[in-house]
Design an enzyme around this catalytic site. Structure first.
Site, PDB file in Angstrom:
ATOM      1  CB  CYS A  83     -48.628 -24.923 -45.249  1.00 15.19           C
ATOM      2  SG  CYS A  83     -47.768 -25.446 -46.736  1.00 15.19           S
ATOM      3  CG  HIS A 326     -44.339 -20.862 -45.236  1.00 13.51           C
ATOM      4  ND1 HIS A 326     -45.106 -21.237 -44.147  1.00 13.51           N
ATOM      5  CD2 HIS A 326     -44.875 -21.515 -46.312  1.00 13.51           C
ATOM      6  CE1 HIS A 326     -46.036 -22.075 -44.541  1.00 13.51           C
ATOM      7  NE2 HIS A 326     -45.930 -22.260 -45.844  1.00 13.51           N
TER       8      HIS A 326
END
Lengths: 378, 102
Positions: A83, A326
């Site tokens: 991420c 996200h």
């Protein structure tokens, strides 16, 4: 050698079934070029951040995919750090520009996550965790639930303090048309939401989103430009079980300390932040690790309304990962783009007054990688 | 590939190390109850525990017998259990691994 942000663009984040990854990459890079007043001919290199495409679509070699898309032959480098891919791509682009070999670099982060089932994507996301963790059958929500459980136990706070993070970020997202969930939630909504991994409920967890974001970075001097004053990366053990404490991320502590040192700034100089709230507990820990709050008190940012756009240290004015969305590799770039837009005065209903310096914190996995960028008005 | 796919060579390699951990005791550092559903929409839940062992190492494992109340600082022990719930072919190996038991 200074690095400036010339322009950028974020696609809508959400369930974008009509768009392929290539569509999102193209939309974001065209938008970023237009915003910066440049054409692709002015770009000397491209950094493309992406974590999952090799798993979900069996497509590696994204650099050559983009070369074909744009009919160009410049250096194109794929960056992957779970991420933190987006933040790391910005860091690498800054370092590249500081060598003074080239002038303008395009940094793109893109992810396509909603074409597959939640179960399949959860499986692929666990590639950011260790083998031991995968064998335990835990999910990513479960890993952060372990952190939250320990934190709530040690610091005697409850789920209500976690809910306040989600409520704040949804409030900010309600002012952001590009957010995945541009609406507010209440504490009642939070309580009614299903349990995912105790003590985390659905509204403690950032969603699975599609999306892309791109920035044009340049080392050409600009009057009254927006400068990346510092960009630092640090790492830590991939497994939670290998760490002394699971309620702090050493990688964030080191990266933020080094970023402040590189920029010559202190915490008091930072006007607002974009932190990595993949789960509500992650925002609390980020604020403590960077040093804005003492250990065990990070929840006060939302509880005392200090983290709201009208508070003393606004946190996640974009809506954060929780409510803006996200798409993993786009997140780190979106965070910096949000700071850029705030400093340029382009945030409309969520515009901060008198902000000059912003800090972004982007992590990979459970803090195995952390990137901290500090952006300021030049 | 999904979580039920087993790399048999890796399984064989890892099985040689199991005896070093089997029977070790520890204290729970943290735990969580995972609520999940399979592709057919059937809901299930299971506990995962992170425990600090008597050999000073920490380990994360699924828990046997989720009906027992689990708290931080509870004692646990490592046991051997079947870890993959179903196999579709008769010739597939039956997969065992480590779990925590209160």
């Amino acid at each position: 050698m200074k690095v400036f942000i010339k322009g950028g663009y974020q696609t809508k984040f959400g369930e974008l079934w009509q768009n392929s990854l290539e569509d999102l990459v193209f939309e974001s890079l065209v938008g970023a070029l237009k915003d910066s007043g440049l054409s692709i001919k002015n770009i000397d290199a491209i950094y493309i951040a992406n974590m999952l495409y090799s798993e979900t679509d069996n497509q590696n070699h994204l650099s050559a995919v983009i070369s074909e898309m744009l009919n160009i032959n410049i250096p194109i480098i794929r960056v992957e750090s779970a991420c933190a891919s987006g933040g790391v791509a910005i860091n690498q682009a800054c370092n590249f520009l500081k060598t003074n070999q080239y002038k303008n670099v395009l940094v793109i982060g893109a992810e396509k996550m909603t074409d597959l089932s939640g179960q399949d994507i959860s499986y692929y996301l666990m590639s950011a965790a260790s083998k031991e963790e995968r064998k335990s059958k835990i999910t990513f929500a479960g890993l952060y639930a372990l952190i939250a459980q320990k934190y709530l136990h040690d610091f005697k706070i409850s789920g209500k303090e976690l809910s306040e993070i989600a409520i704040k970020n949804h409030f900010h997202a309600s002012l952001n048309k590009k957010a995945h969930f541009p609406f507010e939630i209440t504490y009642q909504d939070y309580l009614k939401s299903p349990n995912i991994a105790s003590p985390l409920k659905l509204f403690d967890c950032s969603p699975i989103s599609d999306g892309a974001c791109a920035l044009v970075l340049s080392n050409i001097k600009q009057k009254r430009g927006i400068e990346i004053a510092s960009s630092q990366i640090a790492s830590d053990c991939i497994s939670l079980s290998s760490r002394k404490s699971i309620c702090e991320f050493k990688s964030t502590k080191i990266a933020s300390k080094n970023a402040l040192k590189e920029s010559g700034l202190t915490l008091k100089d930072i006007d607002f932040v974009e932190v990595h709230d993949c789960f509500t507990i992650a925002e609390i820990i980020a604020l403590e690790d960077i040093g804005f709050y003492k250990k065990g008190q990070g929840f006060l940012s939302s509880k005392k309304k200090e983290g709201y756009i009208y508070g003393k240290l606004p946190v996640n004015t974009s809506g954060g990962l929780k409510a803006c969305g996200h798409p993993v590799s786009a997140t780190g770039i979106k965070q910096v783009f949000e700071i850029f837009n705030q400093l340029k005065g382009r945030c409309k209903k969520r515009q901060l007054k008198n902000a000059s310096i912003g800090l972004s914190q982007n992590i990979g996995g459970t803090g195995g990688t952390a990137v901290v960028n500090i952006i300021k008005k030049s | 590939m999904n979580s039920n796919s087993i790399n048999i060579v890796e399984y064989w390699r890892d099985s040689k190390k199991i005896h070093k951990l089997l029977g070790l005791k520890g204290k729970i550092v943290s735990f969580t109850k995972i609520s999940s559903s399979d592709k057919d929409g059937r809901n299930s839940s299971f506990f995962v525990v992170l425990a600090k062992l008597e050999n000073k190492r920490s380990l994360m494992l699924e828990v046997v017998d989720e009906s027992k109340d689990i708290k931080i600082n509870d004692n646990v022990k490592i046991v051997l259990r079947r870890t993959v719930n179903s196999t579709k072919k008769k010739e597939d190996p039956i997969i065992y691994g480590l779990k925590f038991k209160k």
